[in-house]
Structure formats: structure tokens, C-alpha cells
Design an enzyme around this catalytic site. Sequence first.
Site, PDB file in Angstrom:
ATOM      1  N   ASN A 166       0.880  -1.483   0.011  1.00 53.67           N
ATOM      2  CA  ASN A 166      -0.144  -0.002   0.071  1.00 53.67           C
ATOM      3  C   ASN A 166       0.844   1.228   0.172  1.00 53.67           C
ATOM      4  O   ASN A 166       0.186   2.590  -0.286  1.00 53.67           O
ATOM      5  CB  ASN A 166      -0.785   0.016   1.170  1.00 53.67           C
ATOM      6  CG  ASN A 166      -0.209  -0.073   2.510  1.00 53.67           C
ATOM      7  OD1 ASN A 166       0.299  -1.104   2.887  1.00 53.67           O
ATOM      8  ND2 ASN A 166      -0.016   1.023   3.362  1.00 53.67           N
ATOM      9  N   GLN A 195      -5.389  -3.326  -2.060  1.00 52.16           N
ATOM     10  CA  GLN A 195      -4.860  -2.474  -3.056  1.00 52.16           C
ATOM     11  C   GLN A 195      -4.771  -2.864  -4.556  1.00 52.16           C
ATOM     12  O   GLN A 195      -4.097  -2.389  -5.380  1.00 52.16           O
ATOM     13  CB  GLN A 195      -3.238  -1.830  -2.567  1.00 52.16           C
ATOM     14  CG  GLN A 195      -3.499  -0.912  -1.384  1.00 52.16           C
ATOM     15  CD  GLN A 195      -4.087   0.394  -1.661  1.00 52.16           C
ATOM     16  OE1 GLN A 195      -4.258   0.548  -2.783  1.00 52.16           O
ATOM     17  NE2 GLN A 195      -4.195   0.879  -0.648  1.00 52.16           N
ATOM     18  N   SER A 215     -11.410  -4.026   0.144  1.00 52.12           N
ATOM     19  CA  SER A 215     -12.166  -2.847   0.658  1.00 52.12           C
ATOM     20  C   SER A 215     -13.037  -2.185  -0.345  1.00 52.12           C
ATOM     21  O   SER A 215     -12.191  -1.876  -1.341  1.00 52.12           O
ATOM     22  CB  SER A 215     -11.159  -1.944   1.702  1.00 52.12           C
ATOM     23  OG  SER A 215     -11.868  -0.893   2.195  1.00 52.12           O
ATOM     24  N   ALA A 216     -13.982  -1.700   0.129  1.00 52.57           N
ATOM     25  CA  ALA A 216     -14.917  -1.147  -1.164  1.00 52.57           C
ATOM     26  C   ALA A 216     -14.333   0.290  -1.389  1.00 52.57           C
ATOM     27  O   ALA A 216     -14.254   0.822  -2.553  1.00 52.57           O
ATOM     28  CB  ALA A 216     -16.472  -1.093  -0.562  1.00 52.57           C
ATOM     29  N   HIS A 217     -13.865   1.359  -0.386  1.00 57.23           N
ATOM     30  CA  HIS A 217     -13.592   2.545  -0.589  1.00 57.23           C
ATOM     31  C   HIS A 217     -12.357   2.780  -1.371  1.00 57.23           C
ATOM     32  O   HIS A 217     -11.987   3.681  -1.743  1.00 57.23           O
ATOM     33  CB  HIS A 217     -13.827   3.400   0.537  1.00 57.23           C
ATOM     34  CG  HIS A 217     -12.625   3.439   1.421  1.00 57.23           C
ATOM     35  ND1 HIS A 217     -11.550   4.277   1.676  1.00 57.23           N
ATOM     36  CD2 HIS A 217     -12.269   2.389   2.435  1.00 57.23           C
ATOM     37  CE1 HIS A 217     -10.661   3.933   2.456  1.00 57.23           C
ATOM     38  NE2 HIS A 217     -11.028   2.668   3.162  1.00 57.23           N
ATOM     39  N   THR A 253     -25.554  -6.394  12.769  1.00 51.51           N
ATOM     40  CA  THR A 253     -26.739  -6.228  11.591  1.00 51.51           C
ATOM     41  C   THR A 253     -25.673  -5.789  10.345  1.00 51.51           C
ATOM     42  O   THR A 253     -24.907  -4.784  10.565  1.00 51.51           O
ATOM     43  CB  THR A 253     -27.488  -4.963  12.036  1.00 51.51           C
ATOM     44  OG1 THR A 253     -28.060  -5.492  13.357  1.00 51.51           O
ATOM     45  CG2 THR A 253     -28.244  -4.759  11.141  1.00 51.51           C
ATOM     46  N   CYS A 343      -3.138   5.133   7.489  1.00 51.29           N
ATOM     47  CA  CYS A 343      -2.858   4.877   9.195  1.00 51.29           C
ATOM     48  C   CYS A 343      -1.955   5.255   9.777  1.00 51.29           C
ATOM     49  O   CYS A 343      -2.021   5.287  11.028  1.00 51.29           O
ATOM     50  CB  CYS A 343      -3.459   3.107   9.132  1.00 51.29           C
ATOM     51  SG  CYS A 343      -4.905   2.634   8.350  1.00 51.29           S
TER      52      CYS A 343
END
Length: 403
Positions: A166, A195, A215-217, A253, A343
Site C-alpha cells: 500500500n 490495493q 475494501s470497497a472505498h 447487523t 493509517c
Amino acid sequence: MRGLDRGFLIFRKVLTKLLYFDHCASTPPYDEVVDTFAEVMKAHYANPSSIHRAGTEADKLIARSRALLAEQFGVKPEEWLFTSGGTESNNLAIKGAARQFKSRGNHLITTRIEHASVNDAFGQLEQEGFRVTYLPVNSTGHIDLDQLSSSITDETILVSIMHVNNEVGSIQPIAEIGKLLSAYPRILFHVDAVQSIGKLPVKPREWGIDLLSGSAHKLRGPKGIGYLYVREGLQLQPLQSGGSQERGMRAGTQNVPGIVASAKALRMAMQAEEQTRSRMYALRDKLIQHAAMHIPELKLNGSEDAALMAPHIVHFSYPGMKPEVIVHMLEQHGAIVSTKSACSSKDNKPSRVLLAMGANSEHAAGGIRISFGDEHSEQDIDKLAEMLRRTVAQLKPLERSRF
């Protein structure tokens, strides 16, 4: 107009004038994805675990999204779990596998350049009594397959190696690693593909992968949604208790609008993957060549060889210069880039990845990451290159100042 709304509109106007080159941290969502998220959030707000019709309809949307992911990767729908993001997917895969199969052994293998969500997960497992081998990398950020092979013991139960780094973009030989590990059926193989999905081919079944995180974003989907491929027949120890959702491995949920929107983003990204990859490699080459010719102060990290590196990441170091100074000055010129992993970008330590690649502390402390996407053009790269040139020219008189 309320203050929050006014501030949002002002920032939006500012952002639209800037060139955004921080796709590794997060990506601008597709308009169609935003529309889908809003539509599902308005119409399907029932809990998908409820047995009434509204809950059943919400659950059907999750099932369709799971099937769409499976179709894109050539696996079964039930092999995909939905999580809150890449960090949770990595933690569930690594901790869940290690704890579930600790009766087989206590040895784990990873690399020195993994994302913090992987590196720190292994650090926690070490505190629980597991023994971890951290494989070194060479100057371009790649492991040695012979070192991996020689690290395997009778106690090894998990190997976790990222597909694309990344920070610098090095591509690990995942297919070859999977082939090597096929001789050890008791060892699980986890791949952090956060990535690489949507940028490079990713083939869990063909490559012998047992666990794969996404990861979607990172591919123009919504934040707060990740996915984890868990090979059929494999059970992980859950990280949290409270429900039987996601095959009993991820209680809580489900985020229905996020899941549906993330599946749409994944489909759009993967359908355009080959064309996008070709375009981004051309942009990458253009930026590297310009820097080599006109900005010698910037040192490329990784390799110029496209076969070894991801198409959407270029990482330079400006030894002797604080990276945040470069980032903020570039922003003043009109471009957004980053230093290292989002991060870890707010600490002042030298890059753990660059140190592992053999860089000295000054070189490792002066890195900037440029990552782009399918919305960028050659003209955007030309503008960025000129901004970089002007920024370095302004900073050069200060380059010998100490941190």
C-alpha cells in the site's frame, strides 16, 4: 443555511479545484454508487435478519451482492463475508485463523512490509504465544520464495502476504506462493488484496488462496464496507459475539446500503480493470520519466519495471526533507498526495516499509506517495509533474535542514 452545510459546500468547491492523487488512502465514489447507496438506504431500512417481508427483501439484496462478488472472482457466493472494511477483514482472517487452528501449531509467517492492520495483528498474536517469522524484502520490496520455503516448519499454520504494498506498490508473486504452499495442505494462505482488486487480476481459487481481504472505498465504493473471501469448508474463530450473521463468523447487523453499493462499485471497477490498468501504467511511466529527467532530487522507491509494481502507485523520497512539508506545499500548488499509509501518516517516524527495503533513516523519512485512478488523464500527470518540479525548486534551499 446551517454552519455544517455551509462548511461542506465551501470545502466541496475547494476540493473540486484540486487534483486528487491519494487513491491508496481512499477514492472518489462513482456517482452510480452514491445513487445506489441512497436509494437502498431509503427503501430498504429493515434489519436483514428479521423474518418479516421487509427484512427478507433486505436479506435478498445482500444475497444478490454476495453472488455478484462471487461471479467477479469465480468462486461461490457463500465464500464471501461482509465486514466493516479492509482492517477488519485482515484482523478476522489472521486472528480468526490462528486461534481456530492453534491446535495444529503456533508458527505464523508474514512479511516486514505489511499494512498496519496485518503487522499489528501479528504483534498481538505474538503476545498470545504464537511465534511469527517476518520475511525480509529486497530493495524493490519483494520477498524471496526460497526464504519463504525455508521458513516453513511443522508448526506453521498460516502464511499472510499482501498482493500489492500500500505504500510503494510492489507486487508479490502470489500465484507462485500459492503453488509453493499447495504442498502443505495444513497451512492456510491469506492475502491482503485491498490495493490490488480492481487494478490487477485476482484469482483466489486458481492461486490457492484460502483467505482474501478487500475494501470497497479503495475502488470507488463507500467507506465502512469490506469483504473477506473464506474458502468453502473453512471456519474462523469470530472476533466478536452477538449474532449468527455472515456464517457465524462476523456478528452484527449488516450494512445493507453499503453492501449493495460496494458490490456495484466492485463490478464497475473489475469490468474496466484491463483498460484502466493499461491507462494507469502509462500515467505511471510518464510521471517517473519526467521526475528522472527534471527532478533528480526525487528518488523512486520500488522499481521502474511495470511487471514488479502496481499501476496506480508512484512513491518518491526527497532525502533530507520532511514529507509533510512537500505534501502541504503541493496542496498549495493544487495537488493532493500523501506521505505513507493513511493509517500511519500522522506519526513522524521513518517509513517501516522503506527501512525494510534497505533505505537509511533520512531516505525513509522523506517519502511521498502518489496514487491515481481511472479519472486521471495525461494532462493531469503533466500538471502534477510541473507542481512537483516547482515544489522541489522552492524547497531545495532547505533540504539540508534537519528534522
